[in-house]
Design an enzyme around this catalytic site. Structure first.
Site, PDB file in Angstrom:
ATOM      1  N   CYS A 207       0.693  -1.224   0.096  1.00 15.78           N
ATOM      2  CA  CYS A 207      -0.066  -0.051   0.165  1.00 15.78           C
ATOM      3  C   CYS A 207       0.951   1.327  -0.072  1.00 15.78           C
ATOM      4  CB  CYS A 207      -0.923   0.128   1.317  1.00 15.78           C
ATOM      5  SG  CYS A 207      -2.014  -1.311   1.564  1.00 15.78           S
ATOM      6  N   ASP A 208       0.274   2.438  -0.369  1.00 18.59           N
ATOM      7  CA  ASP A 208       0.828   3.772  -0.506  1.00 18.59           C
ATOM      8  C   ASP A 208       0.037   4.704  -0.443  1.00 18.59           C
ATOM      9  OD1 ASP A 208       3.860   4.957  -0.559  1.00 18.59           O
ATOM     10  OD2 ASP A 208       2.327   6.156  -1.800  1.00 18.59           O
ATOM     11  N   SER A 209      -0.027   5.508   0.542  1.00 14.16           N
ATOM     12  CA  SER A 209      -0.968   6.837   0.628  1.00 14.16           C
ATOM     13  C   SER A 209      -0.437   8.106   0.581  1.00 14.16           C
ATOM     14  CB  SER A 209      -1.767   6.652   2.288  1.00 14.16           C
ATOM     15  OG  SER A 209      -2.400   5.562   2.445  1.00 14.16           O
TER      16      SER A 209
END
Length: 225
Positions: free
Chosen positions: A89-91
């Site tokens: 994931c990457d936010s």
């Protein structure tokens, strides 16, 4: 083409050091193995070139993290047999035409809040799910989720106390929904778990694309973290 649904419990590997993502998965009944990718995020973004859509950036970063961990996991004897899913994931926060990640220092976080206060941005989270069978990638799925976050206007003293806590320095957009920063979020339009850092509804759909059901992950609880 994905592989058949596994007949045995599936182990989930979370390609992230985020305690919020880990807590979210545990609360949802999954106790993942944690591996940290240490991907050079700046290098990934640079490789994409200028003018790339914000949604593409977060999805490519999530994919890069998942792929690095998949390579490492494939070399570990304990994962050589059976089915494993890697979740990367990457936010980042898209606001005012800019895409911003972790501020890392107080001055940057304070400047971010001068833009965010009383405004709204879209918290974008890229998700990548890789399925490994007997140490080999057999299926993959990747997309992003976006949730609009409406920020309040913190009292100046409260903002300084929040900055001094250190919490906003290490999180995307310099805020949290599930921590001290929750006081300063007036509302959201979308999936709250995505704002925390891992969108459970989207991950469920991505898992379905690689033929892994949620119940298989529940049956596989007890992974080493």
């Amino acid at each position: 083409m994905t592989s058949a649904s596994p007949a045995h419990p599936v182990r989930l590997v979370l390609a992230s050091r985020s305690p919020a993502r880990l807590a979210l998965l545990r609360a949802a009944g999954v106790d993942p193995v944690v591996r940290v990718s240490d991907v050079d995020e700046d290098a990934v973004v640079t490789s994409l070139g200028p003018g790339v859509a914000h949604t593409v950036v977060v999805t490519e970063l999530a994919t890069a993290k998942a792929e690095v961990i998949a390579d490492a996991v494939a070399a570990e004897p304990e994962f050589a047999v059976g089915t494993v899913v890697i979740v990367g994931c990457d936010s980042m926060l898209s606001i005012g035409g800019s895409l911003v990640g972790k501020p890392h220092d107080v001055d940057t976080a304070r400047n971010r809040w001068s833009v965010m206060a009383g405004s709204a941005g879209e918290l974008l989270t890229g998700h990548c799910v890789l399925r490994l069978d007997d140490g080999r990638i057999t299926a993959r799925a990747a997309r992003h989720s976006g949730t609009v976050v409406r920020f309040g206007t913190p009292d100046p003293d409260d903002l300084e106390a929040y900055l001094a806590s250190g919490e906003p320095l290490a999180v995307a957009g310099a805020f949290t929904l599930d921590g001290l920063g929750g006081w300063f979020v007036d509302g959201i339009d979308g999936d709250p778990s995505s704002v925390v850092g891992l969108g459970l509804p989207l991950v469920r759909r991505l898992l379905a694309e690689v033929n892994v059901g949620i119940s298989a992950l529940w049956a596989g609880r007890g992974g080493d973290t």
